[in-house]
Write an enzyme that holds these catalytic residues in place. Structure first.
Site, PDB file in Angstrom:
ATOM      1  N   ASP A 185      10.910  -2.058  -1.642  1.00 35.07           N
ATOM      2  CA  ASP A 185      10.440  -0.938  -0.822  1.00 35.07           C
ATOM      3  C   ASP A 185      10.233   0.267  -1.732  1.00 35.07           C
ATOM      4  O   ASP A 185      11.119   0.595  -2.532  1.00 35.07           O
ATOM      5  CB  ASP A 185      11.498  -0.631   0.254  1.00 35.07           C
ATOM      6  CG  ASP A 185      10.961   0.300   1.323  1.00 35.07           C
ATOM      7  OD1 ASP A 185      10.413   1.372   0.998  1.00 35.07           O
ATOM      8  OD2 ASP A 185      11.093  -0.053   2.519  1.00 35.07           O
TER       9      ASP A 185
ATOM     10  N   SER B  84      -6.912  10.213  -1.475  1.00 28.12           N
ATOM     11  CA  SER B  84      -7.737   9.987  -0.292  1.00 28.12           C
ATOM     12  C   SER B  84      -8.701  11.146  -0.134  1.00 28.12           C
ATOM     13  O   SER B  84      -8.475  12.236  -0.684  1.00 28.12           O
ATOM     14  CB  SER B  84      -6.812   9.918   0.929  1.00 28.12           C
ATOM     15  OG  SER B  84      -7.541   9.983   2.127  1.00 28.12           O
TER      16      SER B  84
ATOM     17  N   TYR C 242      -0.401  12.983   7.642  1.00 32.66           N
ATOM     18  CA  TYR C 242      -1.053  12.210   6.578  1.00 32.66           C
ATOM     19  C   TYR C 242      -1.808  13.135   5.625  1.00 32.66           C
ATOM     20  O   TYR C 242      -1.722  12.994   4.398  1.00 32.66           O
ATOM     21  CB  TYR C 242      -2.020  11.192   7.184  1.00 32.66           C
ATOM     22  CG  TYR C 242      -2.708  10.307   6.156  1.00 32.66           C
ATOM     23  CD1 TYR C 242      -2.029   9.236   5.556  1.00 32.66           C
ATOM     24  CD2 TYR C 242      -4.027  10.535   5.785  1.00 32.66           C
ATOM     25  CE1 TYR C 242      -2.665   8.428   4.617  1.00 32.66           C
ATOM     26  CE2 TYR C 242      -4.665   9.719   4.848  1.00 32.66           C
ATOM     27  CZ  TYR C 242      -3.982   8.667   4.278  1.00 32.66           C
ATOM     28  OH  TYR C 242      -4.617   7.864   3.341  1.00 32.66           O
TER      29      TYR C 242
ATOM     30  N   LYS D  79      -1.256  13.501   1.559  1.00 32.34           N
ATOM     31  CA  LYS D  79      -2.239  13.202   0.516  1.00 32.34           C
ATOM     32  C   LYS D  79      -2.566  14.449  -0.309  1.00 32.34           C
ATOM     33  O   LYS D  79      -2.887  14.334  -1.497  1.00 32.34           O
ATOM     34  CB  LYS D  79      -3.493  12.575   1.131  1.00 32.34           C
ATOM     35  CG  LYS D  79      -3.265  11.126   1.589  1.00 32.34           C
ATOM     36  CD  LYS D  79      -2.859  10.226   0.408  1.00 32.34           C
ATOM     37  CE  LYS D  79      -2.654   8.782   0.795  1.00 32.34           C
ATOM     38  NZ  LYS D  79      -2.178   7.930  -0.321  1.00 32.34           N
TER      39      LYS D  79
HETATM   40  P1  NAD Z   1      -2.913  -1.782   3.129  1.00 34.18           P
HETATM   41  O1  NAD Z   1      -1.948  -1.727   4.256  1.00 34.18           O
HETATM   42  O2  NAD Z   1      -3.898  -2.889   3.111  1.00 34.18           O
HETATM   43  O3  NAD Z   1      -2.101  -1.753   1.756  1.00 34.18           O
HETATM   44  C1  NAD Z   1      -0.902  -1.011   1.637  1.00 34.18           C
HETATM   45  C2  NAD Z   1       0.158  -1.881   1.015  1.00 34.18           C
HETATM   46  O4  NAD Z   1       1.355  -1.102   0.859  1.00 34.18           O
HETATM   47  C3  NAD Z   1       0.524  -3.106   1.860  1.00 34.18           C
HETATM   48  O5  NAD Z   1       0.620  -4.213   0.989  1.00 34.18           O
HETATM   49  C4  NAD Z   1       1.891  -2.745   2.434  1.00 34.18           C
HETATM   50  O6  NAD Z   1       2.689  -3.894   2.672  1.00 34.18           O
HETATM   51  C5  NAD Z   1       2.459  -1.899   1.307  1.00 34.18           C
HETATM   52  N1  NAD Z   1       3.526  -0.999   1.763  1.00 34.18           N
HETATM   53  C6  NAD Z   1       3.487  -0.146   2.812  1.00 34.18           C
HETATM   54  N2  NAD Z   1       4.673   0.491   2.916  1.00 34.18           N
HETATM   55  C7  NAD Z   1       5.459   0.033   1.905  1.00 34.18           C
HETATM   56  C8  NAD Z   1       6.781   0.296   1.493  1.00 34.18           C
HETATM   57  N3  NAD Z   1       7.576   1.161   2.161  1.00 34.18           N
HETATM   58  N4  NAD Z   1       7.257  -0.342   0.397  1.00 34.18           N
HETATM   59  C9  NAD Z   1       6.497  -1.241  -0.262  1.00 34.18           C
HETATM   60  N5  NAD Z   1       5.235  -1.557   0.080  1.00 34.18           N
HETATM   61  C10 NAD Z   1       4.730  -0.915   1.168  1.00 34.18           C
HETATM   62  O7  NAD Z   1      -3.685  -0.370   3.138  1.00 34.18           O
HETATM   63  P2  NAD Z   1      -4.675   0.292   2.055  1.00 34.18           P
HETATM   64  O8  NAD Z   1      -5.734   0.957   2.838  1.00 34.18           O
HETATM   65  O9  NAD Z   1      -5.027  -0.634   0.959  1.00 34.18           O
HETATM   66  O10 NAD Z   1      -3.720   1.457   1.495  1.00 34.18           O
HETATM   67  C11 NAD Z   1      -3.455   1.664   0.132  1.00 34.18           C
HETATM   68  C12 NAD Z   1      -3.577   3.140  -0.182  1.00 34.18           C
HETATM   69  O11 NAD Z   1      -4.928   3.564   0.054  1.00 34.18           O
HETATM   70  C13 NAD Z   1      -2.691   4.067   0.651  1.00 34.18           C
HETATM   71  O12 NAD Z   1      -2.069   5.004  -0.192  1.00 34.18           O
HETATM   72  C14 NAD Z   1      -3.671   4.752   1.587  1.00 34.18           C
HETATM   73  O13 NAD Z   1      -3.224   6.025   1.987  1.00 34.18           O
HETATM   74  C15 NAD Z   1      -4.893   4.822   0.690  1.00 34.18           C
HETATM   75  N6  NAD Z   1      -6.178   5.058   1.360  1.00 34.18           N
HETATM   76  C16 NAD Z   1      -6.643   4.164   2.293  1.00 34.18           C
HETATM   77  C17 NAD Z   1      -7.846   4.416   2.940  1.00 34.18           C
HETATM   78  C18 NAD Z   1      -8.418   3.462   3.972  1.00 34.18           C
HETATM   79  O14 NAD Z   1      -9.393   3.842   4.672  1.00 34.18           O
HETATM   80  N7  NAD Z   1      -7.914   2.246   4.091  1.00 34.18           N
HETATM   81  C19 NAD Z   1      -8.587   5.570   2.615  1.00 34.18           C
HETATM   82  C20 NAD Z   1      -8.089   6.446   1.658  1.00 34.18           C
HETATM   83  C21 NAD Z   1      -6.883   6.174   1.027  1.00 34.18           C
END
Ligand code: NAD
Length: 267
Positions: free
Chosen positions: A62, A145, A158, A162
């Site tokens: 985690d 982001s 959020y 960010k």
């Molecule tokens: P995702 O859920 O597919 O990937 C996130 C990963 O983090 C998952 O594998 C999840 O299991 C893991 N995770 C979450 N909480 C955790 C914890 N406490 N300990 C360990 N692992 C943990 O989502 P994503 O969109 O790939 O997100 C990744 C990053 O991208 C994030 O920081 C998110 O804010 C950022 N982001 C996403 C978007 C979007 O539109 N999807 C846009 C901008 C930024």
């Protein structure tokens, strides 16, 4: 030509979404990757599906636990001999829950949970990794982001997290220079499995569902590149660039926006 030959990389949240896409891309570029996350089954599936599973290590833990992150860094160095790049990436979203739709108790709980993953998780990962990164003159890349710069990419919790991550990236770029570079990739909307806070009962809700629900006749997003991809694999190039010492040696404290041009939107 591969851009990351022999690199050893640790990616938090590397089992899904942009983290997994970066892991796959880095392997294609010659790197070995340790993917860290809180879902063992998801990590195993990501490793098996990698372009070269022999260059993938999975570590369950985690990001809110310093001990787990130190264990991940140690496991990466034991397996691959060094650490060149940390990608601090694991995060959760608030599904744009606005202040006026949060009572005080929900707000407190959401803030604590979301900041603990999105901000403390990045800071603890950097703390666990910097000593190894100094040895290799390596770098940290943080997933930021559009919400690091603009409103309405999230709700207040959020968006604040960010913005905080952007400040963290810039502060650490200053503190860890000249040996470790620290940069960010500010992603726009991607079709991933991004979840919400359990404290808002959003632990099982996925941003991917909104992409799936989108009507074919829905208006395009109001951004200059309104037809740009939402596939996380199309967001990985900036991570490769920033990780590469050869390509980005003088770059630190910078965020590359990969968001379809939100910042140049006119009236
Ligand atoms: P995702 O859920 O597919 O990937 C996130 C990963 O983090 C998952 O594998 C999840 O299991 C893991 N995770 C979450 N909480 C955790 C914890 N406490 N300990 C360990 N692992 C943990 O989502 P994503 O969109 O790939 O997100 C990744 C990053 O991208 C994030 O920081 C998110 O804010 C950022 N982001 C996403 C978007 C979007 O539109 N999807 C846009 C901008 C930024």
């Amino acid at each position: 030509m591969s851009w990351l030959p022999g690199y050893s990389v640790l990616i938090t949240g590397g089992g899904s979404g942009i983290g997994r896409a970066v892991a796959d891309r880095f392997v294609t570029e010659g790197a070995s990757v340790a993917i860290f996350g809180n879902d063992a089954a998801q990590l195993a599936e990501a490793a098996a599906g990698s372009p070269d599973p022999s260059r993938v290590l999975t570590v369950e833990g985690d990001v809110r636990s310093s001990a787990d992150l130190h264990r991940a860094v140690a496991a990466t160095v034991t397996r691959f001999g060094r650490l060149d790049t940390l990608v601090a990436n694991a995060g959760i979203w608030d599904f744009q829950r606005q202040l006026t739709r949060l009572d005080a108790a929900a707000l407190e709980a959401t803030f604590d949970e979301l900041f603990s993953v999105n901000v403390k998780g990045y800071l603890l990962a950097a703390e666990a990794a910097w000593r190894e990164l100094v040895k290799t003159r390596g770098s940290i890349i943080m997933t930021l982001s559009n919400a690091s710069f603009h409103v309405n990419g999230g709700g207040p919790v959020y968006t604040a997290s960010k913005h905080a991550a952007l400040g963290l990236m810039r502060e650490l770029a200053y503190e860890l220079a000249p040996k470790v570079r620290v940069n960010g990739v500010a992603c726009g909307g991607m079709n991933t499995d991004l979840r919400g806070p359990a404290s808002l009962d959003m632990g099982e809700r996925s941003i991917g569902a909104s992409f799936a629900k989108k009507r074919p006749d829905a208006p395009p997003p109001v951004i200059p590149l309104h037809d740009s991809s939402t596939d996380p694999r199309d967001f990985t190039g900036s991570y490769v660039l920033l990780a590469s010492r050869e390509q980005s040696g003088p770059i630190t404290g910078q965020a590359i926006s990969v968001d379809g041009g939100i910042g140049v939107r006119g009236f």
